[in-house]
Structure formats: C-alpha cells, structure tokens
Design a protein around this motif. Structure first.
Motif, short mmCIF file in Angstrom:
data_model
loop_
_atom_site.label_atom_id
_atom_site.label_comp_id
_atom_site.label_asym_id
_atom_site.label_seq_id
_atom_site.Cartn_x
_atom_site.Cartn_y
_atom_site.Cartn_z
N UNK A 136 36.80 63.75 52.14
CA UNK A 136 37.90 63.73 51.17
C UNK A 136 39.22 63.58 51.92
N UNK A 137 40.02 62.60 51.52
CA UNK A 137 41.30 62.39 52.18
C UNK A 137 42.20 63.61 52.01
N UNK A 138 42.80 64.02 53.12
CA UNK A 138 43.65 65.20 53.07
C UNK A 138 44.87 65.06 53.96
N UNK A 139 45.40 66.18 54.39
CA UNK A 139 46.64 66.22 55.16
C UNK A 139 46.40 66.80 56.54
N UNK A 140 47.12 66.32 57.55
CA UNK A 140 46.95 66.85 58.91
C UNK A 140 47.20 68.35 58.99
N UNK A 141 48.22 68.84 58.25
CA UNK A 141 48.54 70.27 58.34
C UNK A 141 47.44 71.16 57.78
N UNK A 142 46.51 70.57 57.03
CA UNK A 142 45.38 71.33 56.50
C UNK A 142 44.06 70.85 57.11
N UNK A 143 44.17 70.35 58.36
CA UNK A 143 42.98 69.87 59.07
C UNK A 143 42.20 68.85 58.27
N UNK A 144 42.93 67.99 57.57
CA UNK A 144 42.29 66.90 56.84
C UNK A 144 41.82 67.27 55.45
N UNK A 145 42.10 68.48 54.99
CA UNK A 145 41.70 68.86 53.64
C UNK A 145 42.86 68.57 52.67
N UNK A 146 42.53 68.30 51.40
CA UNK A 146 43.57 67.91 50.45
C UNK A 146 44.32 69.09 49.84
N UNK A 147 45.47 68.75 49.31
CA UNK A 147 46.27 69.67 48.49
C UNK A 147 46.63 68.88 47.24
N UNK A 168 47.51 69.45 44.18
CA UNK A 168 48.68 69.71 43.35
C UNK A 168 49.99 69.78 44.14
N UNK A 169 49.89 69.60 45.46
CA UNK A 169 51.10 69.54 46.27
C UNK A 169 51.90 70.81 46.33
N UNK A 170 51.22 71.95 46.22
CA UNK A 170 51.96 73.22 46.25
C UNK A 170 51.95 73.90 47.60
N UNK A 171 51.46 73.18 48.62
CA UNK A 171 51.45 73.73 49.97
C UNK A 171 50.27 74.63 50.25
N UNK A 172 49.29 74.65 49.36
CA UNK A 172 48.07 75.46 49.56
C UNK A 172 46.89 74.52 49.43
N UNK A 173 46.09 74.41 50.49
CA UNK A 173 44.98 73.47 50.46
C UNK A 173 43.98 73.84 49.37
N UNK A 174 43.34 72.81 48.82
CA UNK A 174 42.46 73.00 47.66
C UNK A 174 41.41 74.06 47.89
N UNK A 175 40.86 74.12 49.11
CA UNK A 175 39.79 75.08 49.38
C UNK A 175 40.22 76.53 49.27
N UNK A 204 43.55 74.43 42.02
CA UNK A 204 43.82 73.27 42.88
C UNK A 204 44.48 72.10 42.17
N UNK A 205 44.43 72.04 40.86
CA UNK A 205 45.00 70.91 40.13
C UNK A 205 46.30 71.26 39.42
N UNK A 206 46.83 72.43 39.72
CA UNK A 206 48.05 72.89 39.06
C UNK A 206 48.91 73.60 40.10
N UNK A 207 50.10 73.07 40.35
CA UNK A 207 50.97 73.63 41.37
C UNK A 207 51.32 75.08 41.05
N UNK A 208 51.20 75.91 42.09
CA UNK A 208 51.45 77.33 41.88
C UNK A 208 52.13 77.98 43.07
N UNK A 210 47.96 79.96 44.78
CA UNK A 210 48.17 78.59 44.31
C UNK A 210 48.19 78.43 42.81
N UNK A 211 48.13 79.51 42.06
CA UNK A 211 48.18 79.41 40.60
C UNK A 211 49.62 79.64 40.11
N UNK A 212 50.00 79.02 39.00
CA UNK A 212 51.36 79.19 38.49
C UNK A 212 51.52 80.48 37.68
#
Length: 441
Positions: free
Chosen positions: A200-211, A213-220, A225-229, A235-237
């Motif tokens: 799954x495409x992700x971000x370097x700062x999360x060792x390649x895991x995705x975020x 909702x873009x809230x700075x917390x990796x999905x795992x 994970x689908x709602x910025x928090x 990670x929940x709002x």
C-alpha cells in the motif's frame, strides 16, 4: 583497465550499481627505476605522466553485500603514450584491464547520504600491448551523490604487478554512477525492505504506511483512518470539542458530559437531554427525566400515593384518614338500619342510611372496615349469636353489591355479648340491637 569497484555507497535497497567513466594510467610515481620516479612523486602531474583516453573507457558493475561492503568488476581500456620520462618506448600501445575489488564504504560511519568515501582491495589482470600479468590492487575513492540513485565517482587504484615485465602503476577513474535494483512494489518511494506496508502506497515518515485522512497519524495506529482527527483520540475527531471522540459520542455535534456519553443535560438531573421528556425541568430517570406529579397536592407523589386523586396524609400513604368524627357518623347511620323481626333481611326504609354509608366508605378507598352485628339478651344465646352474624353479613353483602370493594369489608356477629345499654328496659334492649361499622386499624 578492468577494475572491480563499488563506486558509491550501495545498500540493500539499491544493491546494484553501474559506473561509466574515463580512466587515466600513470606509471611514474610507483617507486620504480628511471625513467620512473619515487612513490607518489609528481602524483598529480597530469600533462607529463597521465595516459588519458578521452572517451568512455571504464565500465564498472558492482553488487552490495552487507554492512557497507560491496563487490564489483571493472573493465577498462586505454592507450599508453607516456611511460615516465621516456616518451619513445611506448607509442599508441593498447592497455586493457579486468579487475575485481571488494570495497568498504564509510558513508554509514559518517551518517552521510551525499559524501561517500571508501577503500578497496582486490586483484585482476592487465595487458599492455601483448604483455599481460596479474595485479594486486588497492583503491581509494569517493562518491558524491546528487540523488538517491545518481552520483559522481572518483577513484585512484594502485596496481602492483606480479611479473617484472609489467610495470606497477596507478589508474585513476572518474565517472557517473547509477545505482538500482531496489524493489518498491507500491511505488511510494520507500523500498520494500524498509516499507512496513509494502503493498500500500504510504509516506516515508511512516515507513511507507499510509495516512489516508492526512491527520498525521498512520492508518495502522489510527482508530478513524478515513476521518481526520486528533492524536489524543488516536486519530478520531471530536466535532463538538467536549473531550469525547465522535465515535464514542452519542451526541457528536453537541458538547456534553462524559458520564452521559457526550450528551448534554440542561437541567442537571442526570438524564441526557435526548432521553429527557422534560429537558429543562429536573426529574428522575425513572420518570423519563420529569418530576413526579402530585395530582391531589397532598405532598405525597403520585407514584407513592395510594389515593392519587384524593388528598390524604403522608402518614396514610396519601389517602385520607378516617377520623373519630367520621367513625361516629358511620355508626350513627349504621344504627338506623332496620331488619325484619327475628330475621337478617334489611327493610327498604334503610336504603337512605346505607347510601350515606357507601358514600362515606368510598371517600376512604384504602381503609378497611368490619361490619359488626349485635343483639339484646331476649331469647336463647345461640339464636342471638346466629342472628347477629346473619345481620352483619347481610349488611356487608349489600354494601359490596353496591360498589364497595369486598376486600375492604369483613363481618362478624357478637350476639348479646357486647351490650351498650341495659337489657332490662325496652329502650336499653333497643339500643343493644344494632349494627356497627368500625375501622380496622
């Protein structure tokens, strides 16, 4: 020259490298006899001693091993026209080299991604014209990386010949290095080896895991994970800002209390407004958040009032109490009940008194009474006993037949045992022949 060299700091992610460059061969500063010079003498005298073929003349292929070590092979070609101070011995003589080298990179120790010095050792075979011999090689070099995969490489190799007919010499190379071979399945720029989420495409700062909702917390690690928090809610709002994450908030758009799962309680009665039938008036949960009513206003709540529609007393559970005055009134009416002589049948003229008795009994719906029958002493005692019992029962049955709850009444005959007057006079005996209706306390 064909030299085996790792021309940059390779790693597990990009294990392969290819270098293309130009090489220069210098026989002079090797400590040989004239026309050559001492070790490192005139080492940088390019114009007098370096043999340079101004074209692509060096090719290196290398493979990373582990812990900074790599192994590679270099093929090179040159033309020898300068042999120390002798400019006549060699004229347009071909030079070929094939060498293998094991190198160690210091980039890891320097913690550098741009500057990459290294040392190497190896061996190979070199031909000058038609003369060939094996060599023992020592190398020193440096790579300058412009990007993760492309850099410039500079190397100097000392090549000691095992045969006297081939002179020991230096070979210098400069070229462009490209490293490759890293596997990035999801194409996120993080190689699979270092990618915690390689599919799954992700971000370097999360060792390649995705975020997602873009809230700075990796999905795992994100509970939503689908709602910025927010980090404090994994990670929940928290839309209403009441300190309770929306996923746990029964009223996510209205600020509320933790003890009520995030819902407000306007009247502070412990019942959330959404469940409160009287949200602005405090009341118990058992009554839907509304205060208990007291319909008759006697101070006893309807839920505890055994006579909710009739004012009573607290001591009598909200029902009116039978006073001594009421008791006297009942018996005044009861004394006027007439029976046929020697029988238990009630005369018609007693109906008015009985109606008044029924009205009084209905005013006290929870009170219980005993209908008591009494006689005078004329006649046999046993006969009088049976007659008193029959008359008491007759009155009870009349009352229950006309609306008084039968469970509130009982009957009992006392015969001639309880006189209230003298049986020696007609008036006294008349007083003793009576029915009483008494409160059961």
């Amino acid at each position: 020259m064909i030299g085996f060299s790792n021309t940059y700091a390779q790693d597990e992610n990009n294990p392969w490298a290819i270098s293309f460059g130009v090489n220069a061969v210098d026989f002079y500063p090797t400590g040989e006899n004239a026309p050559l010079g001492d070790y490192f003498d005139e080492y940088f005298n390019v114009s007098d001693h370096w043999n340079i073929l101004p074209s692509l003349s060096s090719l290196t292929v290398s493979r990373y091993l582990d812990s900074g070590f790599s192994i590679g092979a270099t093929a090179s070609i040159n033309k020898i026209e300068k042999f120390g101070d002798d400019t006549f011995t060699y004229k347009d003589v071909s030079y070929y080299g094939l060498d293998g080298t094991v190198k160690y990179s210091f980039a890891g120790l320097l913690n550098s991604t741009c500057i990459d010095p290294y040392l190497g050792v190896g061996g190979g075979y070199t031909w000058v014209d038609e003369i060939g011999a094996g060599t023992l090689n020592g190398t020193i070099g440096i790579n300058f990386w412009f990007t993760e995969n492309i850099g410039l490489s500079f190397q100097s190799a000392y090549k000691h010949a095992f045969e006297d007919y081939l002179s020991t010499h230096f070979q210098h190379t400069a070229g462009l290095t490209v490293k490759f071979g890293g596997k990035d399945t999801d194409g996120d720029g993080v190689y699979d080896k270092d990618d915690a989420c390689p599919e799954v495409a992700g971000l370097p700062e999360f060792n390649g895991c995705p975020d997602s909702d873009g809230d700075g917390i990796e999905d795992g690690k994100d509970s939503c994970p689908n709602e910025a928090g927010l980090p404090e809610f994994n990670g929940c709002p928290d839309t209403d800002g009441d300190g309770i994450a929306d996923k746990d908030d029964a009223c996510p758009t209205v600020a509320g209390l933790k003890e009520l799962n995030g819902c407000p309680d306007a009247d502070n009665d412990g019942v959330a407004d959404k469940d409160d039938k009287c949200p602005n008036e405090a009341g118990p949960a058992a009554n839907g958040g509304c205060p208990w009513p007291d319909a008759d206003g006697d101070g006893v709540l309807d839920k505890d009032d055994q006579c909710p529609d009739v004012a009573g007393t607290v001591a009598n559970n909200g029902c009116p109490e039978v006073t001594e005055e009421v008791q006297k009134t009942l018996n005044a009416y009861a004394k006027t009940i007439l029976f046929d002589t020697g029988k238990s049948s009630i005369k018609d003229e007693s109906e008015k008194a009985l109606a008044d008795i029924i009205a009084i009994l209905n005013e006290y719906p929870t009170a219980k009474f005993t209908v008591e029958g009494h006689t005078d002493s004329v006649g046999r005692e046993s006969t009088n006993q049976r007659l008193s019992e029959a008359r008491a029962l007759s009155v009870k049955e009349y009352l229950t037949a006309n609306g008084v709850d039968e469970f509130r009444l009982s009957s009992k005959g006392y015969g001639e045992a309880r006189p209230i007057d003298s049986n020696k006079t007609r008036a006294g005996r008349a007083n003793n022949r009576r029915v009483e209706i008494n409160l059961v306390k």
